[in-house]
Design a protein around this motif. Structure first.
Motif, mmCIF file in Angstrom:
data_model
loop_
_atom_site.group_PDB
_atom_site.id
_atom_site.type_symbol
_atom_site.label_atom_id
_atom_site.label_comp_id
_atom_site.label_asym_id
_atom_site.label_seq_id
_atom_site.Cartn_x
_atom_site.Cartn_y
_atom_site.Cartn_z
ATOM 1 N N ILE A 225 -7.146 -49.386 -6.094
ATOM 2 C CA ILE A 225 -6.058 -48.970 -5.402
ATOM 3 C C ILE A 225 -6.459 -50.697 -4.523
ATOM 4 O O ILE A 225 -5.923 -50.452 -3.229
ATOM 5 N N ALA A 226 -6.725 -51.499 -4.792
ATOM 6 C CA ALA A 226 -6.332 -52.891 -3.818
ATOM 7 C C ALA A 226 -5.446 -53.489 -3.946
ATOM 8 O O ALA A 226 -4.592 -53.067 -4.742
ATOM 9 N N GLY A 227 -5.531 -52.668 -2.110
ATOM 10 C CA GLY A 227 -3.674 -53.148 -2.159
ATOM 11 C C GLY A 227 -2.515 -52.231 -2.122
ATOM 12 O O GLY A 227 -1.488 -52.434 -1.429
ATOM 13 N N ALA A 228 -3.207 -50.924 -2.596
ATOM 14 C CA ALA A 228 -2.594 -50.118 -3.111
ATOM 15 C C ALA A 228 -2.090 -49.624 -1.542
ATOM 16 O O ALA A 228 -2.594 -49.137 -0.639
ATOM 17 N N LYS A 229 -0.751 -48.406 -2.210
ATOM 18 C CA LYS A 229 0.295 -47.740 -0.586
ATOM 19 C C LYS A 229 -1.209 -46.885 -0.803
ATOM 20 O O LYS A 229 -1.303 -45.532 -1.630
ATOM 21 N N MET A 230 -2.172 -46.476 0.780
ATOM 22 C CA MET A 230 -2.615 -45.141 0.708
ATOM 23 C C MET A 230 -1.857 -43.890 1.735
ATOM 24 O O MET A 230 -1.833 -44.355 2.857
ATOM 25 N N SER A 231 -2.064 -42.864 1.336
ATOM 26 C CA SER A 231 -1.436 -41.617 2.138
ATOM 27 C C SER A 231 -2.590 -40.650 2.607
ATOM 28 O O SER A 231 -3.423 -40.337 1.820
ATOM 29 N N ILE A 232 -2.283 -39.809 3.297
ATOM 30 C CA ILE A 232 -2.989 -38.867 3.689
ATOM 31 C C ILE A 232 -2.091 -38.360 1.768
ATOM 32 O O ILE A 232 -1.431 -37.486 1.383
ATOM 33 N N SER A 233 -3.201 -37.685 1.627
ATOM 34 C CA SER A 233 -3.193 -36.580 0.238
ATOM 35 C C SER A 233 -1.562 -35.283 0.758
ATOM 36 O O SER A 233 -2.422 -35.061 1.503
ATOM 37 N N PRO A 234 -0.841 -34.886 -0.405
ATOM 38 C CA PRO A 234 -0.053 -34.382 0.261
ATOM 39 C C PRO A 234 -0.173 -33.175 0.570
ATOM 40 O O PRO A 234 0.519 -32.333 1.005
ATOM 41 N N LEU A 235 -0.906 -32.102 0.058
ATOM 42 C CA LEU A 235 -1.191 -31.144 0.135
ATOM 43 C C LEU A 235 -2.462 -30.541 1.663
ATOM 44 O O LEU A 235 -2.101 -29.948 2.571
ATOM 45 N N ASP A 236 -3.281 -32.137 1.864
ATOM 46 C CA ASP A 236 -3.039 -31.952 2.886
ATOM 47 C C ASP A 236 -2.058 -32.161 4.439
ATOM 48 O O ASP A 236 -2.436 -31.973 5.568
ATOM 49 N N GLU A 237 -0.838 -32.981 3.527
ATOM 50 C CA GLU A 237 -0.706 -33.232 5.456
ATOM 51 C C GLU A 237 0.297 -31.780 4.991
ATOM 52 O O GLU A 237 1.244 -31.937 6.498
ATOM 53 N N ILE A 238 0.490 -31.338 4.000
ATOM 54 C CA ILE A 238 1.198 -29.506 4.727
ATOM 55 C C ILE A 238 0.273 -28.679 5.608
ATOM 56 O O ILE A 238 1.261 -28.294 5.992
ATOM 57 N N ALA A 239 -0.630 -28.905 4.726
ATOM 58 C CA ALA A 239 -2.288 -28.259 5.884
ATOM 59 C C ALA A 239 -1.776 -28.660 7.335
ATOM 60 O O ALA A 239 -1.975 -27.633 8.248
ATOM 61 N N LEU A 240 -1.911 -29.730 8.043
ATOM 62 C CA LEU A 240 -1.909 -30.024 9.189
ATOM 63 C C LEU A 240 -0.511 -30.258 9.286
ATOM 64 O O LEU A 240 -0.250 -29.812 10.790
ATOM 65 N N GLU A 241 0.558 -29.976 9.116
ATOM 66 C CA GLU A 241 1.959 -29.493 9.502
ATOM 67 C C GLU A 241 2.309 -28.325 10.047
ATOM 68 O O GLU A 241 2.564 -27.825 10.813
ATOM 69 N N GLU A 242 1.375 -27.668 8.408
ATOM 70 C CA GLU A 242 1.163 -25.552 9.518
ATOM 71 C C GLU A 242 0.675 -25.577 10.486
ATOM 72 O O GLU A 242 1.003 -24.817 11.569
ATOM 73 N N ALA A 243 -0.289 -26.620 10.921
ATOM 74 C CA ALA A 243 -0.840 -26.751 11.949
ATOM 75 C C ALA A 243 -0.060 -27.129 13.388
ATOM 76 O O ALA A 243 -0.195 -25.784 14.726
ATOM 77 N N LEU A 244 0.227 -28.280 12.920
ATOM 78 C CA LEU A 244 1.405 -28.697 13.620
ATOM 79 C C LEU A 244 2.574 -26.908 14.420
ATOM 80 O O LEU A 244 2.659 -27.370 15.790
ATOM 81 N N ARG A 245 2.920 -26.629 12.734
ATOM 82 C CA ARG A 245 3.642 -25.674 13.659
ATOM 83 C C ARG A 245 3.472 -24.786 14.445
ATOM 84 O O ARG A 245 4.228 -23.766 15.616
#
Ligand SMILES: Cc1cc2nc3c(=O)[nH]c(=O)nc-3n(C[C@H](O)[C@H](O)[C@H](O)COP(=O)(O)OP(=O)(O)OC[C@H]3O[C@@H](n4cnc5c(N)ncnc54)[C@H](O)[C@@H]3O)c2cc1C
Ligand SMILES: Nc1ncnc2c1ncn2[C@@H]1O[C@H](COP(=O)(O)O)[C@@H](O)[C@H]1O
Lengths: 250, 309
Positions: A28-48
């Protein structure tokens, strides 16, 4: 009402993972890291839910090394109220993560706990259910629709045969499936603003002492590759080829 | 000591996936107990008794198991768990909702979606949408894991009937209430156990089912779909093949109008024969296909349906 969202930092889902040349781990050295996609959906739901005034505080939490703060900042930029890192340098297993989140839940007392249904890297599909078990709370996993009605949360969840709807008393644990929502894009000014926000850090072993993983990785390898295929020229050719291959016979 | 398997059924029959876990459990050379939760003492127990490899059926019969909650079955497994060396099930939406909760209650780590059992505490599983394989070892005395259905053959029936023992179900968990369920009705075989799968992507549009059904019927095939087709509402969610849907490995998988995103490939690339029909010769699906046809699906689908007899 307070929501806690657990997000994992993982290799961005558009990147094909490779094994490190020393064969010990995924590179993973130097690779793009993100929030795991389904967790981003979980956060989006909380925001809504917050935008509907059903939730007034969103705490976004991640377990991992110090660098994990980058995805927490992304969570703040999306609109989370607070961010908290449970700092752990070594690799934990799903039970260890669930125990840490449980200890944090006892401290923070959220009404609603949201997670992804499974992480994009480990694909264990465990932490949410484990956390609900430790809390002795209701669980609404693989959620494709949520509705807060009074002190209950109505969850439509994806099953083997279709969907089912459950009513859970709070506090409850929800895990997000892909169809729950589509997360928003984060605007640049929000990202800039999130850079200035504080991130609370708690060393993991301060919350839970026995975190030694029960499940350990002993080997990592690439999967077998398929031999190259052939192109057929038309439907007749395809049917002849399939007949010859025996694939049509049951 | 013995192995405990959580059975899954649809009210009428024990699912094929349970038969795969029964076969997987044979690797441990210990008696196999099958835990069956249902709302009536019935034909299900009879079917369970006659599955080859089952030594004892534990039947928990309770009214609230008509719509079983993870909360209830997990607490039942917790009650039984310490009498076993291993607890397993197939990695299906039903069991993966329950087993991790039970694992936490028993304070045991868990291994998901095992594709190979190497020794009584060492397993192979895949991560990153099938792009990497890992061998993992569990240090718990009680082993808890789920298996990938497509990686283990389903157990057949036996003449001999294993005994059935009833176990009492704990009181229902009061904080979760079942409201209703919606099932998509289709006469196609079950995706997870079908020998042939005809699978479609987004371009099939709202005629998805109408376009694929004639072909699927002719081949006695199940119908699969990509996430994009499901998201668009063209296909029901239980048809989704992929890392977040169903993982299949049929004898023949026909991918029609499917690009071949890694998350989709993760669900089907272990199929014995893969056919891809796509009008874009550069579509990644062709990299895993044994036979590719570069063509417009709307032209060739009726032709293919006619040509098969
Ligand atoms: C966390 C996560 C999990 C995911 N899980 C899954 C999963 O489990 N399963 C899954 O499938 N996807 C999953 N996805 C989505 C996946 O990344 C792809 O977006 C999806 O598989 C694409 O579906 P598709 O091939 O139907 O659509 P498209 O990408 O739109 O591809 C359509 C294909 O059809 C071809 N085509 C178009 N018209 C015709 C025509 N007339 N004739 C012939 N060919 C035609 C095109 O050339 C193209 O290759 C996931 C994504 C994420 C982020
Ligand atoms: N290290 C972590 N930090 C925070 N949340 C996590 C972590 N690992 C897993 N989770 C949460 O648990 C969910 C399920 O993960 P898993 O059981 O690993 O598939 C993820 O989608 C996250 O919401």
């Amino acid at each position: 009402m307070k929501a806690l969202v657990a997000v994992k930092r993982a290799l961005d889902y558009n990147i094909v993972p490779r094994i490190r040349s020393d064969g010990t781990d995924v590179d993973i050295a130097g690779a793009k890291m993100s929030i795991s996609p389904l967790d981003e959906i979980a956060l989006e739901e909380a925001l809504r839910l917050k935008e509907q005034n059903k939730v007034d505080e969103i705490l976004v939490v991640s377990v991992g090394p110090a660098i994990t703060q980058d995805v927490l900042r992304h969570g703040l930029a999306m609109g989370a109220s607070r961010a908290l890192l449970l700092e752990a340098e070594s690799l934990l297993d799903q039970l260890g993560i669930a125990k840490l989140l449980h200890a944090l839940v006892e401290r923070e007392k959220p009404d609603l706990i949201l997670l992804g249904k499974q992480s994009i890297d480990d694909e264990a599909c465990q932490v949410g259910q484990m956390l609900a078990g430790l809390m002795n709370a209701s669980q609404g996993t693989f959620a494709s629709k949520l509705q807060l009605v009074n002190d209950e949360i109505i969850v439509t969840r994806e099953t083997e045969a279709g969907t089912e709807t459950l009513a859970l008393m709070l506090p409850a644990v929800i895990t997000a499936d892909l169809r729950l929502n589509e997360p928003r894009f984060v605007k640049l000014p929000n990202l800039m603003m999130a850079k200035k926000k504080p991130i609370e850090i708690i060393p993991a072993n301060e919350l839970v002492t026995h975190l030694e993983p029960r499940i350990k990785r002993t080997q990592i390898s690439p999967p077998a590759t398929r031999p190259p295929g052939i192109l057929v020229k038309d439907v007749a050719d395809l049917v002849t080829t399939l007949n010859k291959s025996g694939a049509l016979h049951s | 000591m013995s192995v405990l398997i959580l059975a899954e059924h649809d009210g009428q029959h024990i699912r094929q996936s349970t038969r795969s876990s029964i076969n997987a459990a044979q690797a441990r050379n210990e008696p196999v107990h099958l835990l069956l939760c249902s709302d009536h003492a019935d034909t299900l127990a009879h079917e369970a008794q006659h599955i080859k490899g089952v030594d004892l059926v534990l039947h928990a019969s309770a009214k609230h198991f008509a719509h079983p909650l993870a909360e209830d079955i997990a607490s039942l497994i917790m009650k039984l768990g310490n009498d076993y060396t291993a607890i397993l099930a197939a990695h299906t939406p039903f069991t993966r909702n329950i087993l991790p909760r039970a694992a936490a209650l028993l304070d045991v780590g868990m291994i998901s979606d095992v594709i190979e059992i190497i020794s009584p505490n060492t397993y192979v599983r895949s991560i990153y949408a099938g792009n990497i394989l890992v061998t993992v070892k569990s240090s718990d005395t009680l082993q808890m894991f789920t298996i990938r259905t497509s990686a283990f053959k389903p157990a057949e029936n036996q003449e001999r009937a294993a005994p059935v023992q009833s176990v009492s179900a704990p009181d229902p968990f009061k904080r979760t209430r079942f409201i209703d369920e919606v099932h998509h009705v289709s006469d196609r075989p079950d995706l997870s156990s079908a020998k042939i799968i005809v699978s479609g992507g987004r371009p099939l549009g709202d005629q998805f089912e109408a376009l694929l059904t004639p072909l699927a019927k002719k081949m006695n095939a199940a119908i699969g779909a990509t996430r994009a087709a499901v998201d668009a509402g063209f296909a029901p969610n239980e048809w989704q093949v992929g890392s977040t849907g169903c993982i299949v490995a049929p004898q023949l998988y026909i991918a029609i109008g499917i690009s071949g995103a890694v998350q989709h490939l993760a669900g089907m690339k272990d199929s014995q024969v893969i056919v891809a029909i796509n009008h874009d010769p550069d579509a990644p699906i062709f990299k895993v296909a044994d036979y590719g046809l570069v063509a417009d699906l709307f032209e060739v689908l009726p032709e293919l349906t006619d040509a098969l007899n």
